[in-house]
Scaffold this motif. Structure first.
Motif, PDB file in Angstrom:
ATOM      1  N   ARG A 133       0.820  -1.208   0.000  1.00 50.47           N
ATOM      2  CA  ARG A 133       0.000   0.000   0.000  1.00 50.47           C
ATOM      3  C   ARG A 133       0.858   1.264   0.000  1.00 50.47           C
ATOM      4  O   ARG A 133       1.739   1.401   0.849  1.00 50.47           O
ATOM      5  N   GLY A 134       0.663   2.112  -0.997  1.00 47.34           N
ATOM      6  CA  GLY A 134       1.135   3.466  -0.881  1.00 47.34           C
ATOM      7  C   GLY A 134       2.250   3.938  -1.769  1.00 47.34           C
ATOM      8  O   GLY A 134       2.327   5.121  -2.080  1.00 47.34           O
ATOM      9  N   SER A 135       3.177   3.094  -2.197  1.00 45.64           N
ATOM     10  CA  SER A 135       4.335   3.604  -2.937  1.00 45.64           C
ATOM     11  C   SER A 135       4.878   2.518  -3.855  1.00 45.64           C
ATOM     12  O   SER A 135       4.637   1.329  -3.629  1.00 45.64           O
ATOM     13  N   PRO A 136       5.645   2.906  -4.883  1.00 45.80           N
ATOM     14  CA  PRO A 136       6.241   1.891  -5.770  1.00 45.80           C
ATOM     15  C   PRO A 136       7.138   0.943  -4.992  1.00 45.80           C
ATOM     16  O   PRO A 136       7.851   1.345  -4.072  1.00 45.80           O
ATOM     17  N   ALA A 137       7.112  -0.339  -5.368  1.00 51.09           N
ATOM     18  CA  ALA A 137       7.908  -1.342  -4.657  1.00 51.09           C
ATOM     19  C   ALA A 137       8.048  -2.573  -5.540  1.00 51.09           C
ATOM     20  O   ALA A 137       7.402  -2.695  -6.588  1.00 51.09           O
ATOM     21  N   SER A 138       8.903  -3.486  -5.114  1.00 47.24           N
ATOM     22  CA  SER A 138       9.007  -4.809  -5.727  1.00 47.24           C
ATOM     23  C   SER A 138       9.014  -5.838  -4.616  1.00 47.24           C
ATOM     24  O   SER A 138       9.277  -5.524  -3.443  1.00 47.24           O
ATOM     25  N   VAL A 139       8.715  -7.083  -4.977  1.00 46.56           N
ATOM     26  CA  VAL A 139       8.770  -8.182  -4.017  1.00 46.56           C
ATOM     27  C   VAL A 139      10.117  -8.881  -4.191  1.00 46.56           C
ATOM     28  O   VAL A 139      10.430  -9.366  -5.285  1.00 46.56           O
ATOM     29  N   GLY A 140      10.902  -8.920  -3.131  1.00 42.66           N
ATOM     30  CA  GLY A 140      12.184  -9.612  -3.164  1.00 42.66           C
ATOM     31  C   GLY A 140      12.079 -10.944  -2.456  1.00 42.66           C
ATOM     32  O   GLY A 140      11.633 -11.005  -1.304  1.00 42.66           O
ATOM     33  N   PHE A 141      12.476 -12.026  -3.143  1.00 46.95           N
ATOM     34  CA  PHE A 141      12.358 -13.370  -2.583  1.00 46.95           C
ATOM     35  C   PHE A 141      13.725 -13.905  -2.161  1.00 46.95           C
ATOM     36  O   PHE A 141      14.754 -13.556  -2.728  1.00 46.95           O
ATOM     37  N   GLU A 142      13.717 -14.776  -1.174  1.00 47.64           N
ATOM     38  CA  GLU A 142      14.940 -15.394  -0.669  1.00 47.64           C
ATOM     39  C   GLU A 142      15.342 -16.529  -1.604  1.00 47.64           C
ATOM     40  O   GLU A 142      14.800 -17.629  -1.507  1.00 47.64           O
ATOM     41  N   SER A 143      16.207 -16.264  -2.525  1.00 51.50           N
ATOM     42  CA  SER A 143      16.866 -17.236  -3.399  1.00 51.50           C
ATOM     43  C   SER A 143      15.965 -17.862  -4.461  1.00 51.50           C
ATOM     44  O   SER A 143      16.449 -18.254  -5.512  1.00 51.50           O
ATOM     45  N   TRP A 144      14.669 -17.923  -4.223  1.00 52.43           N
ATOM     46  CA  TRP A 144      13.810 -18.694  -5.128  1.00 52.43           C
ATOM     47  C   TRP A 144      13.584 -17.999  -6.464  1.00 52.43           C
ATOM     48  O   TRP A 144      13.501 -18.640  -7.512  1.00 52.43           O
ATOM     49  N   SER A 145      13.484 -16.677  -6.479  1.00 52.34           N
ATOM     50  CA  SER A 145      13.096 -15.958  -7.696  1.00 52.34           C
ATOM     51  C   SER A 145      13.792 -14.611  -7.737  1.00 52.34           C
ATOM     52  O   SER A 145      14.178 -14.052  -6.702  1.00 52.34           O
TER      53      SER A 145
ATOM     54  N   ARG B  98       2.702  -3.535  -9.676  1.00 52.99           N
ATOM     55  CA  ARG B  98       1.957  -2.636 -10.548  1.00 52.99           C
ATOM     56  C   ARG B  98       0.945  -1.856  -9.702  1.00 52.99           C
ATOM     57  O   ARG B  98       0.453  -2.353  -8.682  1.00 52.99           O
ATOM     58  N   ARG B  99       0.664  -0.672 -10.135  1.00 56.69           N
ATOM     59  CA  ARG B  99      -0.319   0.152  -9.432  1.00 56.69           C
ATOM     60  C   ARG B  99      -1.696  -0.037 -10.053  1.00 56.69           C
ATOM     61  O   ARG B  99      -1.830  -0.127 -11.291  1.00 56.69           O
ATOM     62  N   TRP B 100      -2.708  -0.105  -9.207  1.00 56.51           N
ATOM     63  CA  TRP B 100      -4.081  -0.222  -9.700  1.00 56.51           C
ATOM     64  C   TRP B 100      -4.650   1.185  -9.895  1.00 56.51           C
ATOM     65  O   TRP B 100      -4.984   1.873  -8.934  1.00 56.51           O
ATOM     66  N   GLY B 101      -4.716   1.587 -11.173  1.00 57.34           N
ATOM     67  CA  GLY B 101      -5.264   2.905 -11.490  1.00 57.34           C
ATOM     68  C   GLY B 101      -4.521   4.012 -10.771  1.00 57.34           C
ATOM     69  O   GLY B 101      -3.293   4.053 -10.740  1.00 57.34           O
ATOM     70  N   GLU B 102      -5.270   4.910 -10.149  1.00 53.07           N
ATOM     71  CA  GLU B 102      -4.689   6.006  -9.378  1.00 53.07           C
ATOM     72  C   GLU B 102      -4.803   5.772  -7.880  1.00 53.07           C
ATOM     73  O   GLU B 102      -4.707   6.701  -7.088  1.00 53.07           O
ATOM     74  N   THR B 103      -5.021   4.521  -7.494  1.00 47.07           N
ATOM     75  CA  THR B 103      -5.212   4.210  -6.081  1.00 47.07           C
ATOM     76  C   THR B 103      -3.865   4.019  -5.381  1.00 47.07           C
ATOM     77  O   THR B 103      -2.798   4.097  -5.993  1.00 47.07           O
TER      78      THR B 103
END
Length: 358
Positions: free
Chosen positions: A42-54, A60-65
């Motif tokens: 919620r709230g700001s651009p980000a990425s998901v970082g995984f432990e070794s797997w990927s 992605r942002r949903w519209g202007e929410t």
């Protein structure tokens, strides 16, 4: 897959109060042979970082929410550590009650086996620590370190947990062992949490650490007043720690009676760090070479576990497992629903220590 939040059980419009009130741990739905898993931020651009797997997955942002999301394809049977990475740092999932330290969370696909005895610990929770704290100033290794000792169920055989700080501050091993002992799944043991100062230097196949454990640390534990039986020593290690545990069993047989090894780094050779691809050397590395000399391991019990999604680790581990059994060790082999990840090793740690002490 095309995103439909309702498919994952979310009511209301994305970004609405109703929507965020329903947010929780990552939700999964069947997709092909595996799962599609929805991660929310919620709230700001980000990425998901995984432990070794990927590799990291951008959100992605949903519209202007204020709703940022990713639908990640996951294989069957996976438990993984992850965190959200933003421009100003890395954070645990605020909607997920299962944490691993202050900035990581744990996700599991619905078919991942349960991990009894391991409580859900939030990112803001402070884990309990053993009362006994030893200050170890090692002449052999140099420097000082703090070693915690805990008699689970009143104490018994010594279980030496390598990378001990991870099992103190990221995953609640003390609580899990206490629960397993109380339920009769594990005999009483004395846990010794050994922190590493320089993992690559200490956990490579060399005698320094284990001479120091034998000559300095175990006498310190014996004099601490904590009930313990150091004559029955189980060494539990993961990754480079698993490599070191197996090395100790080979070269210090009078010291080590059993090993619980998860995802041992059996690709290791003395020159591995200098290779462009450390895992691309001889299969089984230095430990397999030593096992081909057929040492007598008839008095040793070794439980090997490796994540079923650790594709490149499997050949190295499989060869060492086979050679250890051929050398006379009593061997147990299993595969966890994980990659190279402590979240997947937790259940194997308890189960394999219990097996080692039978």
């Amino acid at each position: 897959m095309e995103i439909t939040f309702a498919t994952f059980g979310f009511p209301g419009e994305p970004g609405s109060d109703e929507f965020w009130a329903a947010a929780g741990a990552p939700a999964s739905v069947p997709a092909g042979d595996g799962w599609a898993t929805l991660f929310l931020w919620r709230g700001s651009p980000a990425s998901v970082g995984f432990e070794s797997w990927s590799e990291p997955v951008p959100l992605r942002r949903w519209g202007e929410t204020d709703c940022w999301y990713a639908v990640v394809a996951m294989p069957a049977r996976l438990r993984v550590t992850y965190r959200f990475v933003t421009d100003d740092g890395a954070y645990a999932d605020p909607f997920n009650p299962a944490g691993a330290g202050g900035d990581r969370s744990i996700a599991a696909t619905p078919d991942a086996p349960a991990q009894p005895h391991w409580p859900a610990v939030g990112a803001a929770d402070v884990l309990p620590l053993p009362r006994t704290r030893l200050r170890w100033t090692s002449e052999r290794l140099g420097g000082r370190r703090t070693v915690r000792v805990h008699p689970a169920g009143g104490g018994g055989p010594v279980v030496l947990l390598l990378d001990g700080d991870d099992w103190l501050y990221l995953h609640p091993a003390m609580t899990a062992f206490d629960s397993a002992v109380a339920c009769g799944d594990l005999p009483a043991v004395t846990l010794v949490f050994l922190p590493a100062r320089d993992r690559e230097a200490e956990f490579g196949c060399g005698p320094g650490l284990w001479e120091a454990v034998r000559d300095e640390l175990l006498p310190l534990v014996a004099g601490s007043g904590v009930p313990a039986d150091p004559d029955r020593l189980v060494v539990a290690g993961q990754s480079l720690g698993g490599l070191s545990a197996m090395y100790a069993a080979l070269e210090f047989p009078e010291l080590v009676s059993a090993v619980a090894c998860q995802s041992g780094s059996f690709w290791w050779t003395p020159d591995a760090a200098g290779r462009a691809d450390p895992m691309g050397g001889p299969v089984g590395g230095a430990v397999a070479a030593r096992l081909r000399e057929r040492p007598d391991l008839s008095g040793l019990r070794v439980a090997f576990d490796v994540g079923e999604h650790e594709t490149r680790m499997l050949p190295h581990c499989e060869l060492v497992e086979t050679l250890a059994e051929q050398a006379g060790a009593t061997v147990r082999v299993s595969r966890s629903a994980s990659g190279h990840d402590r979240a997947g090793w937790r259940h194997a740690l308890l189960r394999d220590v219990a097996w080692a002490l039978r």
